[in-house]
Design an enzyme around this catalytic site. Sequence first.
Site, PDB file in Angstrom:
ATOM      1  N   ASP A 130      -4.852  -5.949  -7.974  1.00 56.53           N
ATOM      2  CA  ASP A 130      -5.139  -5.339  -6.688  1.00 56.53           C
ATOM      3  C   ASP A 130      -5.426  -3.861  -6.957  1.00 56.53           C
ATOM      4  OD1 ASP A 130      -5.443  -4.957  -3.964  1.00 56.53           O
ATOM      5  OD2 ASP A 130      -3.534  -5.872  -3.418  1.00 56.53           O
TER       6      ASP A 130
ATOM      7  N   HIS B  60       0.832  -1.206   0.000  1.00 54.79           N
ATOM      8  CA  HIS B  60       0.000   0.000   0.000  1.00 54.79           C
ATOM      9  C   HIS B  60       0.870   1.261   0.000  1.00 54.79           C
ATOM     10  CE1 HIS B  60      -2.935  -2.976   1.466  1.00 54.79           C
ATOM     11  NE2 HIS B  60      -3.851  -2.167   0.966  1.00 54.79           N
TER      12      HIS B  60
END
Length: 623
Positions: free
Chosen positions: A346, A273
């Site tokens: 993702d 992230h």
Amino acid sequence: MPRSTPPREHRRSAGLGGALALAVAAGSLLAAPAAAAPAAPAPQAAPAAQAGVAQPPAAARGYAQRTLRRMTLEEKVGQLITGYAYGSSATTADPRNEALYGEGVATPADVVERYHLGGVIYFAWTDNVRNPSQTAALSNGLQDAALSSGAEVPLLISTDQEQGVVTRLGPPATALPGAMALGAGRSSTDARRAAAITGTELAAVGIRQDFAPVADVNVDPANPVIGVRSHSSDPQLAARMVTAQVRGFQGDAGVVATAKHFPGHGDTSTDSHVGLPVIDHTREEWERIDAPPFRAAVAAGVDSIMTAHIVVPSLDPSGDPATLSEPIITGVLRGELGYDGVVTTDSLEMAGVRQQYGDGEVAVRALEAGADVLLMPADPAAAVEAIHEALDGGRLTERRIDQSVRRVLELKHRRGVVQEPYADPDRVGAVVGSDAHRAEAQAISDRTVTVLRDDAGLLPLAAGARRVLVAGPGAGPTAALSAALGRRGHAVTTLETGTRPSDAALDAAAAGAARSDLVVVLTNKAWDRAVTDREGRQQRLVAGVVASGTPVVHVAVRDPYDVAHLPGATTSLATYSTTDVSMESVARVVTGEVAPHGRLPVDVPRADDPSQVLLPFGTGVTW
């Protein structure tokens, strides 16, 4: 406005919605013993109208071919995007939608219509999941928007309901153990049932894809992003659990399962992230450690696989993350593993995929690499524009776009989304959080609690009421455990300390311990001095209550690795999650109502020398 008469293949059911047909049929199935056979479909329901019953491949291919012939190029590109929208209803205007999607795109319905989205993903932070009835209504409103515009293709609505520490639908939805807890329980039956219950409740509110199960093998205890989201550090145990969960989601609940994060995110200390992890496994190590759960998912017929924003030089030396890597997606996943299902990226908002290229270029490169679905493009307009420019310039061809759209359309038809896109609002309350689901969830949870050590023989507690201090981070778990112990006749004091207890909290815990007959102290990632427990304050909390001389039961409510950093904790349990159902299981184990069955699904390394094992895989005290 919605069409007055939707196309025949996806008309709204006059009776029980297709997404609920399985849920209602599965009510008795999910409450039955583990060995029970699935309930027979209702005889009056035509096979094509039953969500959860996989449709014949030929029918799905025919639908996809017919639909592709009438779609514009813009509509095809839209089918390859799963986005999010802010709002609790399809017609809720939110300025954040215009900021993300452009002027005039104010409501979730506007987003779907303007971009011809193939899918929408729900989050709490986008205000999509306030409660089951609201979520079902939002789903139906978005389906109306999709079916009344463009190519009239229903949405594939998704979320991340991994259970455990990643749960998007909160109460009253049934809380179940997460992946590592299920790995501790070692039961394929329980893993499948957990997925079946989860999927059934998702389908009840119109969510037909779950971004689960996690197929990563967590071999790095310092992994900041996977951890207890993984079933195990053992590839074979992880593979067995993944297989069971794919079958539970797809075969029992009729929702799309998504194995993630290919080619394996379990051995990294970097969170994708916020950075770009590099996995230094050799090809042989990848085959031995990372590949087995994904091979198992493919063998189980998983509908979708999600890529990881990680660099794996042994699979692709270019330095590109797997999401943008043709050698990894097309070469390894499709070529070597033989996977021909839907590949989704993702989130494309994550830093791991945005470090090297612009947001439009990322979308093009993901498609070039072999991905079918672009999840959450950071700049949707730039992504769409870049794809069309790539088509105009010859980097991408319409044939390549059709290849991915066909996979998406076939999946929607095969899982019954085309035939029955709507949730039945009249049945949501009977399915989501039902008594049968909750009872089964509790029984599954009871079988996952792991007693890591009980050197003093403190457990199970002898009969009799006690003055108990429950202290530790998290208002939810401390309150839930206090209530559970209070229901058993103990006089309980609760002290919520946070993950970085202040000096005042440390003093209060020590004083409270001295006045108590028993302390139950919780920790949450106390091992993580870099992020969660700077200055070791949770470790000091445990040391302080131990120093009081009062008997102490330590409970690691997330990572089992905490125990290595708490030398004074001679009685220690692991729950792998902070949910109420896990705290009830702790109370049952501590008081002797149930015997602990959980066994460590990972090694716990020593704190002073992580190369050495303190508690090995398989550790678990019982009585």
